[in-house]
Design a protein around this motif. Structure first.
Motif, short mmCIF file in Angstrom:
data_model
loop_
_atom_site.label_atom_id
_atom_site.label_comp_id
_atom_site.label_asym_id
_atom_site.label_seq_id
_atom_site.Cartn_x
_atom_site.Cartn_y
_atom_site.Cartn_z
N ALA A 66 0.72 -1.10 -0.04
CA ALA A 66 -0.26 0.46 -0.05
C ALA A 66 0.71 1.45 0.11
O ALA A 66 0.20 2.41 -0.54
CB ALA A 66 -0.89 -0.21 1.21
N VAL A 67 1.62 1.35 1.02
CA VAL A 67 2.96 2.61 0.58
C VAL A 67 4.07 2.28 -0.64
O VAL A 67 3.31 3.74 -0.93
CB VAL A 67 3.99 2.32 2.31
CG1 VAL A 67 4.91 3.48 1.86
CG2 VAL A 67 3.29 2.84 3.25
N ASP A 68 3.99 1.39 -1.28
CA ASP A 68 4.67 1.29 -2.87
C ASP A 68 3.22 2.29 -3.15
O ASP A 68 4.30 3.25 -4.52
CB ASP A 68 4.79 0.74 -2.88
CG ASP A 68 6.45 0.09 -2.42
OD1 ASP A 68 6.57 0.93 -2.41
OD2 ASP A 68 6.63 -1.26 -2.49
N ALA A 69 2.43 1.94 -3.43
CA ALA A 69 0.96 2.21 -4.17
C ALA A 69 1.01 4.08 -4.50
O ALA A 69 0.52 5.01 -4.93
CB ALA A 69 -0.26 1.62 -3.88
N ILE A 70 0.75 4.33 -3.07
CA ILE A 70 0.73 5.94 -2.49
C ILE A 70 1.95 6.12 -3.12
O ILE A 70 1.59 7.63 -3.96
CB ILE A 70 0.37 6.14 -1.20
CG1 ILE A 70 -0.94 4.98 -0.62
CG2 ILE A 70 0.15 7.07 -0.62
CD1 ILE A 70 -1.57 5.15 0.59
N LEU A 71 3.39 5.61 -2.26
CA LEU A 71 4.53 6.93 -3.41
C LEU A 71 4.92 6.77 -4.88
O LEU A 71 5.07 7.83 -5.08
CB LEU A 71 4.98 6.17 -2.35
CG LEU A 71 5.27 6.15 -0.90
CD1 LEU A 71 7.03 4.99 -0.35
CD2 LEU A 71 5.40 7.63 -0.55
N GLU A 72 3.78 5.94 -5.16
CA GLU A 72 3.81 5.85 -6.71
C GLU A 72 2.82 6.78 -7.69
O GLU A 72 3.96 7.72 -8.63
CB GLU A 72 3.31 4.76 -7.68
CG GLU A 72 3.91 4.38 -8.73
CD GLU A 72 4.25 4.67 -9.84
OE1 GLU A 72 4.48 4.93 -10.27
OE2 GLU A 72 5.66 4.15 -8.92
N VAL A 73 2.29 7.62 -6.71
CA VAL A 73 1.48 8.71 -6.74
C VAL A 73 2.00 9.60 -6.57
O VAL A 73 2.22 10.82 -7.82
CB VAL A 73 -0.09 8.16 -6.46
CG1 VAL A 73 -1.15 9.64 -6.93
CG2 VAL A 73 -0.65 7.05 -7.20
N LEU A 74 2.61 9.72 -5.38
CA LEU A 74 3.21 11.26 -5.11
C LEU A 74 4.11 11.62 -5.42
O LEU A 74 4.61 12.89 -5.84
CB LEU A 74 3.85 10.30 -3.29
CG LEU A 74 2.56 10.98 -2.66
CD1 LEU A 74 3.42 10.38 -0.39
CD2 LEU A 74 1.38 11.90 -2.12
N ARG A 75 5.00 10.43 -6.25
CA ARG A 75 6.01 10.63 -6.97
C ARG A 75 5.43 11.57 -8.52
O ARG A 75 6.79 12.80 -8.87
CB ARG A 75 6.31 9.81 -7.87
CG ARG A 75 8.13 9.86 -8.73
CD ARG A 75 8.40 8.48 -9.13
NE ARG A 75 7.48 7.80 -10.15
CZ ARG A 75 8.31 7.10 -11.08
NH1 ARG A 75 8.74 6.32 -10.91
NH2 ARG A 75 7.14 6.63 -12.10
N ASP A 76 3.99 11.78 -8.79
CA ASP A 76 3.88 12.65 -9.51
C ASP A 76 3.38 13.89 -9.39
O ASP A 76 3.67 15.18 -10.17
CB ASP A 76 2.96 11.75 -10.45
CG ASP A 76 3.10 11.04 -11.69
OD1 ASP A 76 4.53 10.20 -12.22
OD2 ASP A 76 2.21 10.28 -11.64
#
Length: 647
Positions: A401-411
């Motif tokens: 879940a953390v990785d999924a959210i960080l993937e979006v935060l990266r943008d």
């Protein structure tokens, strides 16, 4: 469409020195060439050709311009004839105007057919067949005023009622098929697309009917049916009620998106004028691109259930693929205007009470709907809550879940906002914030791809993503009626390029004649029409402006254009004066007086524009002040040299 079209191809292939040299005996003078002016009698050369700029100028009579203006003056012909002559010389094929006119006529027929269909359906709603539809609308709370305002209609049960009706008005079955109004049988022939359905007229942003959404009131399938995509209708780019909501969206800086036609109608009926609806489909990148031109914030009014969250997450994924943020025009000191993409779209979710649609909430209590919109949360919050709920207490699922959210935060373009979400994640998952930050930095590095791996459509040599100041001014005149107040102060001589000047003259004459049709394809000749169409559509994703702002913007651009033109003239005079003093062949006192006059004019324009520029233009003026542009007003010789050096 290529921005520069065949006009720029012609300029690229024709040397101004070769062209002028056929009429004027030129001799080299530094990087430039000089000779006796062909437009007035003189004994000392004051006529210059500038190969670096592909322009010419006479310091004796003051005439100047580009290749087109030279041919127009030397041959005493109009722009169209000069265009044909230079195109032939350059080997550039010009498209005949008849093909553009035929295309414009074809589109008008499609618009006319769709408008006639809207009237046909609306009239049948009040006939015997439409009784059940009117009862349904009444049960849903739609008023008679709204029925008429939105042109709601009913399609007869007949397989050919519309075909026959529009056929009597001169529309062919093929035209109706192209407009998406009828269906072609495999065995030949056509039949009506909408039969026994409540029909909602879909309009474009200009208010023109372009398609329809039909809803069955029985058990027939499909329950909802839209017009087929056509040259004037694209379901993935169109929003219901955008014509009525457009002004309110700009005024409130917020667009509210609902799911159904009735949701949007009830919202407008209750005074929520900034509401639009998707056409029974998920929001697309084109939808978001159109909305971000109107407002920086989009609120999705969705159900408070899993389906609503899924719709929000689909919208987030679509918004992530959208290239760039909200566009604003930025001019550099050379007079070129580019689009700067800064602020990202603020996408939010307003959850309706469980089990209710927006129209039900509004009919029950408009204040309740208003409160739900005011409490709208960023769509990223929906993602975070969704991932936390899915992960539960499982350690591996929490890491995922953390990785999924960080993937979006990266943008995210805002590192402060990203940091806030990282802190919130650490708190919710009870994880060390440093570990999440380290994972975030690693994901950003891993997510960086070499530019060669990114598929970007190649830009052809005749295309460009910038416009000159005079072209941007024409763009404003095309797009914003309020900007046309400057026509009383704007003159053809304010335009340096002959093609831009020709478009301005056409546009000015049409506007002053009171014509509502400003379609360049209608009667502009040859490739000038393509150039004008490109000017009118440039910056399609610019944030739309209200009338006062558009008027201020056009006035500011006009003043800046004049400053640029004066700078250009000072630079040309400076080059002439240096040449004349070096060779001692002419008195340059009149030219130095002209420099003083121009510098004084620029100083006045700078003072006038100080409080008129919109924020992006203010930054431009501030930047130019730092590099010292025209700050030596008391010393015209130094000013002249500074500008000549700047080019």
């Amino acid at each position: 469409m290529a921005g520069d079209s065949s006009l720029e191809q012609i300029k690229e292939r024709i040397s101004i020195v070769d062209l002028v040299g056929e009429r004027v005996k030129l001799t080299r003078s530094g990087r430039n060439f000089k000779g006796l002016c062909p437009f007035h009698a003189e004994k000392t050369p004051s006529f210059y050709a500038f190969p670096d700029r592909d322009t010419w100028h006479c310091f004796g009579c003051g005439l100047g311009g580009d290749a087109f203006s030279f041919v127009m003056r030397v041959e005493n012909i109009e722009f169209a004839e000069a265009l044909r002559a230079l195109a032939q010389r350059a080997g550039v094929e010009l498209r005949a105007p008849t093909s553009r006119q035929a295309e414009a006529d074809r589109f008008r027929r499609l618009y006319d057919a769709t408008a006639a269909t809207s009237r046909f359906f609306h009239s049948h709603l009040f006939g015997p067949e439409g009784v059940s539809a009117l009862q349904y609308l009444e049960q849903r709370g739609v008023s008679q005023d709204s029925v008429r305002a939105f042109d709601i209609g009913w399609s007869p049960a007949s397989w050919d009622a519309l075909l026959v009706h529009l056929g009597k008005s001169g529309f062919t079955p093929q035209e109706l098929f192209e407009a998406g109004l009828v269906v072609q049988r495999d065995t030949g022939g056509f039949y009506d697309r909408f039969r026994s359905r409540l029909v909602f007229t879909i309009r474009d942003a200009q208010g023109r009917p372009i398609g329809f959404g039909g809803r069955t009131l029985g058990e027939e399938q499909p329950k909802y049916l839209n017009s087929a995509d056509s040259p004037i209708f694209n379901k993935g780019a169109t929003l219901f009620a955008i014509d009525r909501a457009r002004a309110a969206i700009r005024r409130t800086s917020e667009a509210i998106v609902v799911e159904g036609y009735v949701d949007a109608i009830i919202a407008h009926q209750a005074g929520f004028e900034n509401v639009v609806a998707a056409l029974g489909t998920a929001l697309t990148e084109r939808h978001f691109q159109n909305l971000k031109r109107l407002a920086p914030r989009v609120v999705l009014a969705l159900d408070a259930d899993a389906a609503g969250d899924a719709a929000a997450l689909r919208a987030l994924e679509t918004a992530r693929t959208m290239a760039g943020g909200i566009a604003t025009p930025i001019a550099d000191r050379r007079g070129l205007v580019r689009l700067r993409r800064g602020q990202d779209l603020d996408l939010r979710v307003a959850r309706m009470p469980a089990g209710t649609d927006p129209d039900e909430v509004i009919l029950r209590s408009p204040d309740e709907f208003r409160e739900a919109i005011s409490r709208a949360v960023p769509v990223l919050d929906v993602l975070v809550e969704s991932e936390i709920a899915r992960a539960g207490s499982d350690v591996a699922q929490r890491a995922r879940a953390v990785d999924a959210i960080l993937e979006v935060l990266r943008d995210l373009g805002n590192p402060v906002l990203a940091e806030q979400y990282i802190s919130a994640l650490a708190s919710r998952f009870e994880i060390d914030p440093g570990a999440i930050r380290q994972r975030f930095r690693g994901s950003r590095i891993a997510g960086q791809r070499p530019s060669a791996a990114v598929e970007v459509a190649p830009i052809r040599p005749t295309e460009r993503d910038w416009v000159t100041l005079e072209e941007y001014l024409l763009n404003l005149l095309f797009r914003h009626p309020a900007s046309r107040e400057i026509l009383r102060d704007l003159d053809a001589d304010d335009f340096y390029r002959e093609d831009a000047r020709a478009v301005f003259v056409w546009l000015r004459d049409r506007i002053l004649a009171g014509s509502a049709d400003l379609d360049p394809a209608a009667d502009l000749y040859e490739s000038l029409g393509d150039y004008a169409l490109w000017l009118a559509s440039w910056g399609a994703d610019l944030l739309e402006q209200d009338d006062p702002r558009a008027a201020d913007e056009s006035l500011a651009v006009l003043r800046r254009l004049r400053m640029l033109n004066y700078r250009r003239e000072v630079a040309l005079i400076g080059a002439f004066c240096r040449d004349a003093e070096r060779e001692a062949f002419v008195d340059v006192v009149p030219q130095r007086e002209r420099i003083r006059s121009l510098v004084a004019e620029i100083a006045v324009l700078e003072r006038e524009t100080a409080n008129r520029y919109n924020p992006p233009w203010t930054l431009v003026i501030r930047d130019e002040a730092r590099i010292g542009l025209l700050r030596t007003i008391g010393h015209p010789e130094r000013s002249q040299e500074a500008i000549a050096a700047a080019g």
